[in-house]
Design a protein around this motif. Structure first.
Motif, PDB file in Angstrom:
ATOM      1  N   GLN A  21       6.202   2.456  -4.239  1.00  0.00           N
ATOM      2  CA  GLN A  21       5.508   1.107  -4.838  1.00  0.00           C
ATOM      3  C   GLN A  21       5.181   1.171  -6.211  1.00  0.00           C
ATOM      4  O   GLN A  21       4.780  -0.516  -6.685  1.00  0.00           O
ATOM      5  CB  GLN A  21       4.247   2.966  -4.989  1.00  0.00           C
ATOM      6  N   SER A  67       1.875   0.170   0.624  1.00  0.00           N
ATOM      7  CA  SER A  67       1.676  -0.028  -1.169  1.00  0.00           C
ATOM      8  C   SER A  67       1.204  -1.597  -1.015  1.00  0.00           C
ATOM      9  O   SER A  67       0.764  -2.234  -1.870  1.00  0.00           O
ATOM     10  CB  SER A  67       3.109   0.475  -1.700  1.00  0.00           C
ATOM     11  N   LYS A  82       4.086  -2.698  -6.822  1.00  0.00           N
ATOM     12  CA  LYS A  82       2.851  -2.877  -8.106  1.00  0.00           C
ATOM     13  C   LYS A  82       3.302  -3.191  -9.173  1.00  0.00           C
ATOM     14  O   LYS A  82       2.977  -4.330  -9.816  1.00  0.00           O
ATOM     15  CB  LYS A  82       2.242  -1.808  -7.919  1.00  0.00           C
ATOM     16  N   HIS A  83       5.368  -3.699  -9.543  1.00  0.00           N
ATOM     17  CA  HIS A  83       5.513  -3.895 -10.914  1.00  0.00           C
ATOM     18  C   HIS A  83       6.734  -5.484 -11.288  1.00  0.00           C
ATOM     19  O   HIS A  83       6.452  -5.264 -12.055  1.00  0.00           O
ATOM     20  CB  HIS A  83       5.940  -2.240 -12.095  1.00  0.00           C
ATOM     21  N   TYR A 131       0.334  -3.232   0.552  1.00  0.00           N
ATOM     22  CA  TYR A 131      -1.481  -3.040   0.981  1.00  0.00           C
ATOM     23  C   TYR A 131      -3.120  -2.442  -0.075  1.00  0.00           C
ATOM     24  O   TYR A 131      -4.038  -2.708  -0.120  1.00  0.00           O
ATOM     25  CB  TYR A 131      -1.945  -2.605   2.686  1.00  0.00           C
ATOM     26  N   ALA A 132      -2.343  -1.074  -0.070  1.00  0.00           N
ATOM     27  CA  ALA A 132      -2.942  -0.418  -0.876  1.00  0.00           C
ATOM     28  C   ALA A 132      -2.874  -0.027  -2.738  1.00  0.00           C
ATOM     29  O   ALA A 132      -1.706  -0.381  -2.587  1.00  0.00           O
ATOM     30  CB  ALA A 132      -2.832   1.472  -0.461  1.00  0.00           C
ATOM     31  N   ASN A 133      -3.888  -0.158  -3.280  1.00  0.00           N
ATOM     32  CA  ASN A 133      -4.009   0.314  -4.460  1.00  0.00           C
ATOM     33  C   ASN A 133      -2.914   1.775  -5.116  1.00  0.00           C
ATOM     34  O   ASN A 133      -2.353   1.611  -5.828  1.00  0.00           O
ATOM     35  CB  ASN A 133      -5.016   0.112  -5.183  1.00  0.00           C
ATOM     36  N   ASP A 134      -3.471   1.978  -4.150  1.00  0.00           N
ATOM     37  CA  ASP A 134      -2.922   3.523  -4.851  1.00  0.00           C
ATOM     38  C   ASP A 134      -2.837   4.985  -3.356  1.00  0.00           C
ATOM     39  O   ASP A 134      -2.895   4.661  -2.831  1.00  0.00           O
ATOM     40  CB  ASP A 134      -3.248   4.992  -5.705  1.00  0.00           C
TER      41      ASP A 134
END
Length: 271
Positions: free
Chosen positions: A93, A176, A97-98, A178-181
Motif C-alpha cells: 500500500q 491497494s 500510494k506514495h 483500488y482501495a483508499n485504505d
C-alpha cells in the motif's frame, strides 16, 4: 556452470539481506525485547481465561485438552504468529500510494519477488532471533517429546501455513490499487484467521456444521494444523497436506490475477 554461479549469487544476495535485517533488529534492542514480551503476554492472558473456564466448569478436560495442554497450545500459537503475520499489505500500500513502486518496478529481481522475499527474510530473521529460542523454551518447560515425524510434519505444515497466509496478505496488498485504505481488510482477515484458524480456540472444540465449514476453509493451516502436527502428529492425515497445497495453489492464482489487474491500473495511471 552458469547455473551454479547464479545459485551462488542468489544465496549470497539473500544472506546479505538476512544479515542486514538482523543488524536492523539488533540496532533497536528495546523494540526487539518489547515485541518478544508482547508475544508472551497474549498466551498469558489466554492462560488466565482458560484457567477460569476450567475452574468454573469444574472439569479436568475440555474436548481432548487438559488445562496443561491448552496452555501449551496457546503458547505455541503465539510462536506460530511470529512467522505468519507480516507487514506485506501495508508495504505494498505504501509503495502504491506514495509512488515508491515506480522505481521498484525496475528492480532486476522484480517488484513482487523483491517485496515478498524481503518480508520472508524479515520474518525468518525474527524466527531465528525470537521464535526458535521461545519454541525451545516452551518445549522444555512443558516437557514435550519432539519426535522426528512431529518435527517434519510441523515444518511442512508451517510451510503451507506461510504460503496460505502470505498469499492472503499479498491479495489484500494488491487491492491497494483500488482501495483508499486496506486497514479494514487487514483487520477482517486477522479476525478470521484468529477465530477460524485456531488462534483464539482450538478448532477441535467446534462440532457439527461449524466444524464441517471450518474444515473446508484455508485458515486452519495457519494455526491449528501446524500446532497439532507438532503436539499430535498422528492426528494430521496425509490428505490435510494435500488440501493445504490445493488452497495455496488457489490463493496464489488469485494473488497472481489480482496483481496483474492492479499492475495494469498502476501503469495506466502513470504510477
Amino acid at each position: 556452470m552458469a547455473a551454479k554461479i547464479d545459485l551462488a549469487t542468489s544465496i549470497a544476495r539473500y544472506w546479505a539481506m538476512f544479515k542486514l535485517n538482523a543488524k536492523d533488529l539488533l540496532a533497536y534492542r528495546s523494540d526487539l525485547v518489547l515485541s518478544f514480551l508482547m508475544r508472551i503476554l497474549y498466551p498469558l492472558v489466554m492462560v488466565f481465561v482458560w484457567t477460569v473456564i476450567y475452574a468454573t466448569t469444574r472439569t479436568n478436560r475440555i474436548g481432548t485438552y487438559t488445562l496443561d495442554s491448552m496452555i501449551l497450545y496457546f503458547f505455541l500459537a503465539s510462536v506460530v504468529s511470529l512467522i505468519l503475520y507480516t507487514d506485506l499489505p501495508y508495504s505494498i500500500q505504501h509503495d502504491i500510494k506514495h509512488g515508491a513502486i515506480a522505481s521498484k518496478l525496475a528492480l532486476p529481481m522484480g517488484y513482487v519477488r523483491y517485496t515478498v522475499t524481503t518480508v520472508i527474510i524479515e520474518n525468518f530473521t525474527w524466527a531465528a532471533m525470537a521464535e526458535l529460542p521461545l519454541l525451545v523454551i516452551i518445549l522444555v518447560v512443558f516437557k514435550v517429546h519432539l519426535s522426528a515425524i512431529a518435527a517434519i510434519e510441523f515444518i511442512a505444515m508451517m510451510g503451507i501455513g506461510m504460503g496460505v497466509s502470505y498469499s492472503m496478505e499479498f491479495i489484500i496488498g494488491a487491492l491497494s490499487a483500488y482501495a483508499n485504505d486496506i486497514h479494514g481488510f487487514v483487520i477482517f482477515e486477522g479476525l478470521l484467521a484468529s477465530l477460524l484458524g485456531g488462534s483464539m480456540i482450538p478448532l477441535s472444540l467446534f462440532s457439527g456444521a461449524a466444524a464441517g465449514i471450518i474444515g473446508l476453509l484455508p485458515f486452519q493451516y495457519m494455526f491449528y494444523l501446524p500446532i497439532t502436527a507438532l503436539t499430535n502428529p498422528s492426528a494430521v492425515a496425509p490428505e490435510m497436506f494435500l488440501g493445504g497445497l490445493a488452497w495455496f495453489a488457489v490463493l496464489y492464482t488469485i494473488g497472481h490475477f489480482t496483481w496483474k489487474q492492479a499492475y495494469k491500473s498502476i501503469t495506466s495511471a502513470g504510477g
